[in-house]
Design an enzyme around this catalytic site. Structure first.
Site, PDB file in Angstrom:
ATOM      1  N   GLU A  18       0.838  -1.208   0.000  1.00 25.27           N
ATOM      2  CA  GLU A  18       0.000   0.000   0.000  1.00 25.27           C
ATOM      3  C   GLU A  18       0.870   1.254   0.000  1.00 25.27           C
ATOM      4  OE1 GLU A  18      -3.319   0.438   3.073  1.00 25.27           O
ATOM      5  OE2 GLU A  18      -1.939   1.993   3.721  1.00 25.27           O
ATOM      6  N   HIS A  94      -8.234   3.107  -3.062  1.00 24.88           N
ATOM      7  CA  HIS A  94      -9.196   3.017  -1.959  1.00 24.88           C
ATOM      8  C   HIS A  94     -10.297   4.041  -2.206  1.00 24.88           C
ATOM      9  CE1 HIS A  94      -6.086   1.223   1.090  1.00 24.88           C
ATOM     10  NE2 HIS A  94      -6.053   0.633  -0.094  1.00 24.88           N
ATOM     11  N   ARG A 124     -15.167   2.645   5.003  1.00 24.18           N
ATOM     12  CA  ARG A 124     -15.976   3.747   5.532  1.00 24.18           C
ATOM     13  C   ARG A 124     -15.136   5.007   5.695  1.00 24.18           C
ATOM     14  NH1 ARG A 124     -17.674   3.981  11.695  1.00 24.18           N
ATOM     15  NH2 ARG A 124     -15.515   4.695  11.726  1.00 24.18           N
ATOM     16  N   ASP A 126     -12.205   6.959   8.577  1.00 23.08           N
ATOM     17  CA  ASP A 126     -12.208   7.293  10.005  1.00 23.08           C
ATOM     18  C   ASP A 126     -12.890   8.630  10.225  1.00 23.08           C
ATOM     19  OD1 ASP A 126     -11.079   5.176  11.432  1.00 23.08           O
ATOM     20  OD2 ASP A 126      -9.112   5.639  10.585  1.00 23.08           O
ATOM     21  N   ALA A 144     -19.435   0.809   5.234  1.00 22.37           N
ATOM     22  CA  ALA A 144     -18.786   0.297   4.017  1.00 22.37           C
ATOM     23  C   ALA A 144     -19.684  -0.687   3.257  1.00 22.37           C
ATOM     24  CB  ALA A 144     -17.455  -0.350   4.371  1.00 22.37           C
TER      25      ALA A 144
HETATM   26  P1  FAD Z   1     -17.268  -0.402   8.383  1.00 21.27           P
HETATM   27  O1  FAD Z   1     -17.239  -1.715   7.711  1.00 21.27           O
HETATM   28  O2  FAD Z   1     -18.402   0.518   8.083  1.00 21.27           O
HETATM   29  O3  FAD Z   1     -17.227  -0.692   9.961  1.00 21.27           O
HETATM   30  C1  FAD Z   1     -17.074   0.366  10.916  1.00 21.27           C
HETATM   31  C2  FAD Z   1     -17.681  -0.082  12.258  1.00 21.27           C
HETATM   32  O4  FAD Z   1     -19.104  -0.183  12.158  1.00 21.27           O
HETATM   33  C3  FAD Z   1     -17.228  -1.468  12.755  1.00 21.27           C
HETATM   34  O5  FAD Z   1     -17.192  -1.407  14.155  1.00 21.27           O
HETATM   35  C4  FAD Z   1     -18.323  -2.414  12.265  1.00 21.27           C
HETATM   36  O6  FAD Z   1     -18.434  -3.549  13.115  1.00 21.27           O
HETATM   37  C5  FAD Z   1     -19.563  -1.532  12.327  1.00 21.27           C
HETATM   38  N1  FAD Z   1     -20.506  -1.748  11.213  1.00 21.27           N
HETATM   39  C6  FAD Z   1     -20.206  -2.089   9.934  1.00 21.27           C
HETATM   40  N2  FAD Z   1     -21.324  -2.089   9.170  1.00 21.27           N
HETATM   41  C7  FAD Z   1     -22.344  -1.724   9.991  1.00 21.27           C
HETATM   42  C8  FAD Z   1     -23.745  -1.509   9.767  1.00 21.27           C
HETATM   43  N3  FAD Z   1     -24.287  -1.658   8.555  1.00 21.27           N
HETATM   44  N4  FAD Z   1     -24.501  -1.122  10.830  1.00 21.27           N
HETATM   45  C9  FAD Z   1     -23.942  -0.943  12.057  1.00 21.27           C
HETATM   46  N5  FAD Z   1     -22.626  -1.144  12.324  1.00 21.27           N
HETATM   47  C10 FAD Z   1     -21.834  -1.513  11.287  1.00 21.27           C
HETATM   48  N6  FAD Z   1      -9.219   4.813   6.042  1.00 21.27           N
HETATM   49  C11 FAD Z   1      -9.162   5.851   5.197  1.00 21.27           C
HETATM   50  O7  FAD Z   1      -9.692   6.926   5.499  1.00 21.27           O
HETATM   51  N7  FAD Z   1      -8.538   5.733   3.984  1.00 21.27           N
HETATM   52  C12 FAD Z   1      -7.946   4.592   3.579  1.00 21.27           C
HETATM   53  O8  FAD Z   1      -7.397   4.529   2.479  1.00 21.27           O
HETATM   54  C13 FAD Z   1      -7.977   3.468   4.452  1.00 21.27           C
HETATM   55  N8  FAD Z   1      -7.413   2.292   4.112  1.00 21.27           N
HETATM   56  C14 FAD Z   1      -7.519   1.205   4.946  1.00 21.27           C
HETATM   57  C15 FAD Z   1      -6.994  -0.023   4.549  1.00 21.27           C
HETATM   58  C16 FAD Z   1      -7.100  -1.138   5.375  1.00 21.27           C
HETATM   59  C17 FAD Z   1      -6.522  -2.451   4.938  1.00 21.27           C
HETATM   60  C18 FAD Z   1      -7.752  -1.030   6.637  1.00 21.27           C
HETATM   61  C19 FAD Z   1      -7.867  -2.229   7.536  1.00 21.27           C
HETATM   62  C20 FAD Z   1      -8.282   0.191   7.036  1.00 21.27           C
HETATM   63  C21 FAD Z   1      -8.183   1.320   6.211  1.00 21.27           C
HETATM   64  N9  FAD Z   1      -8.711   2.572   6.564  1.00 21.27           N
HETATM   65  C22 FAD Z   1      -8.638   3.633   5.714  1.00 21.27           C
HETATM   66  C23 FAD Z   1      -9.288   2.754   7.891  1.00 21.27           C
HETATM   67  C24 FAD Z   1     -10.825   2.525   7.934  1.00 21.27           C
HETATM   68  O9  FAD Z   1     -11.453   3.491   7.139  1.00 21.27           O
HETATM   69  C25 FAD Z   1     -11.250   2.641   9.389  1.00 21.27           C
HETATM   70  O10 FAD Z   1     -10.770   1.549  10.130  1.00 21.27           O
HETATM   71  C26 FAD Z   1     -12.731   2.891   9.642  1.00 21.27           C
HETATM   72  O11 FAD Z   1     -12.871   3.278  11.019  1.00 21.27           O
HETATM   73  C27 FAD Z   1     -13.627   1.693   9.404  1.00 21.27           C
HETATM   74  O12 FAD Z   1     -13.712   1.381   8.081  1.00 21.27           O
HETATM   75  P2  FAD Z   1     -14.497   0.070   7.576  1.00 21.27           P
HETATM   76  O13 FAD Z   1     -14.513   0.131   6.126  1.00 21.27           O
HETATM   77  O14 FAD Z   1     -13.994  -1.143   8.258  1.00 21.27           O
HETATM   78  O15 FAD Z   1     -15.965   0.431   8.154  1.00 21.27           O
END
Ligand code: FAD
Length: 317
Positions: A18, A94, A124, A126, A144
């Site tokens: 990455e 991303h 999603r 942060d 997400a």
């Molecule tokens: P989600 O899947 O939406 O989950 C977030 C939280 O909500 C979790 O606790 C989950 O259990 C809960 N949840 C999920 N779906 C629902 C629903 N429908 N209803 C209720 N609760 C739900 N961030 C950036 O800004 N830019 C990047 O480029 C980036 N790259 C990343 C790459 C990797 C490999 C990883 C692991 C993380 C990355 N992140 C990035 C960080 C990420 O955006 C954060 O960790 C963020 O807080 C959660 O994203 P997510 O897509 O897992 O969210």
């Protein structure tokens, strides 16, 4: 090539990494150099992160502060395109929910489709710095899984505007994030995996994990996902410790543990170079064990630096 097809074709774990877009005002040459340094290990694809705007406050000179919205690392789509055109290695941009309305997401997907991308990591994002909770854009996605659904709909030729004619179906392979030490907002691992499964049911093809420093956490996570019925490949994400500050910063920023043994090894170091070498040794050991376990790929968070990842890759691939 799509990530999922590369995984299916591979007989041994893929090497992937990455990159972060440079800070505003920076040049793309550093990214090119990072890729050049790692290209001999034949990366199967390269991810490029997306960064939402941040809030900054400036003194106005009259005792009041002015709030400004700034984007510190712009350019994910254009950087992805430049990298692909220069190296001809598949790039996985991303895409995040934060800061996007659904219409803006659709426009970004159209751009990616025009540019010939067929991979996306759907996240999603942060909370914006200074905010405690993630706030979706009005009319944007909250989680997400909703972003995955929108991408899958476009793959079926379904756009938001029902009056559009000649809607071209995209062909995106979609990855999503998973958390071997659970996402920090989740009350427990089971709930987090429940929502992870929703992302897969929405159409995600594979999962790539947050970094971890203890492989037992990954093995346990994979076991729990399989028990929950998640069948897609789960790619481990690895980051070598590279500075003294990492030991304090990583647990705070990513809500993950650093094993005591690793903290003690870093504690013995006198120079930054020694810390980087400890990080290389630890991550190489992790990577070799994960390779023996038969992971689909090893994904490295480089922070756009290559010296340590080179040393690890030379030992593992
Ligand atoms: P989600 O899947 O939406 O989950 C977030 C939280 O909500 C979790 O606790 C989950 O259990 C809960 N949840 C999920 N779906 C629902 C629903 N429908 N209803 C209720 N609760 C739900 N961030 C950036 O800004 N830019 C990047 O480029 C980036 N790259 C990343 C790459 C990797 C490999 C990883 C692991 C993380 C990355 N992140 C990035 C960080 C990420 O955006 C954060 O960790 C963020 O807080 C959660 O994203 P997510 O897509 O897992 O969210």
């Amino acid at each position: 090539m799509k990530v999922i097809d590369s995984i299916r074709k591979a007989k041994t774990p893929l090497f992937t990494f990455e990159l972060l877009p440079p800070k505003k005002g920076g040049k793309i040459d550093n990214l090119y150099q990072t890729v050049n340094d790692l290209v001999e290990f034949e990366p199967s694809y390269i991810n490029v992160t997306y960064h939402q705007h941040e809030i900054e406050y400036y003194e106005r000179g009259d005792g009041l502060m002015e709030k400004k919205v700034v984007q510190k690392r712009p350019g994910t789509i254009s950087i992805s395109s430049a990298l692909y055109n220069k190296f001809k290695i598949p790039v996985v941009p991303h895409l995040i929910c934060g800061g996007f309305t659904k219409e803006e997401t659709e426009d970004a997907l159209i751009d990616l489709n025009f540019l010939g991308f067929n991979n996306i990591l759907a996240l999603r994002g942060d909370p914006v710095s200074g905010q405690k909770r993630f706030k979706p854009e009005p009319g944007g996605h909250v989680h997400a899984n909703e972003l995955v659904s929108q991408i899958v709909q476009m793959n079926r030729g379904q756009y938001l505007n029902p009056n559009l004619k000649n809607t071209t179906a995209s062909d995106f392979c979609v990855g999503v994030a998973g958390y071997p030490e659970k996402h920090y907002e989740s009350p427990n691992m089971e709930t987090d995996i429940y929502w992870l499964k929703k992302k897969v049911e929405a159409g995600a093809d594979y999962i790539v994990t947050q970094m971890f420093f203890d492989n037992a956490k990954y093995f346990h996570f994979v076991e729990k996902c399989r028990e929950a019925g998640i069948q897609v490949p789960i790619i481990p994400g690895l980051k070598p410790i590279s500075t003294f500050k990492d030991i304090d910063m990583i647990p705070r920023a990513f809500y993950i543990d650093i094993p005591n043994e690793l903290c003690q090894e870093v504690g013995k170091c006198k120079t930054r170079e020694q810390v980087r070498q400890v990080g290389v040794e630890w991550t190489a050991q992790q990577a070799m064990e994960l390779k023996r376990y038969g992971v689909p790929a090893l994904h490295f968070f480089t922070l756009s630096q290559s010296d340590n990842i080179r040393k690890i890759a030379a030992r593992v691939f």
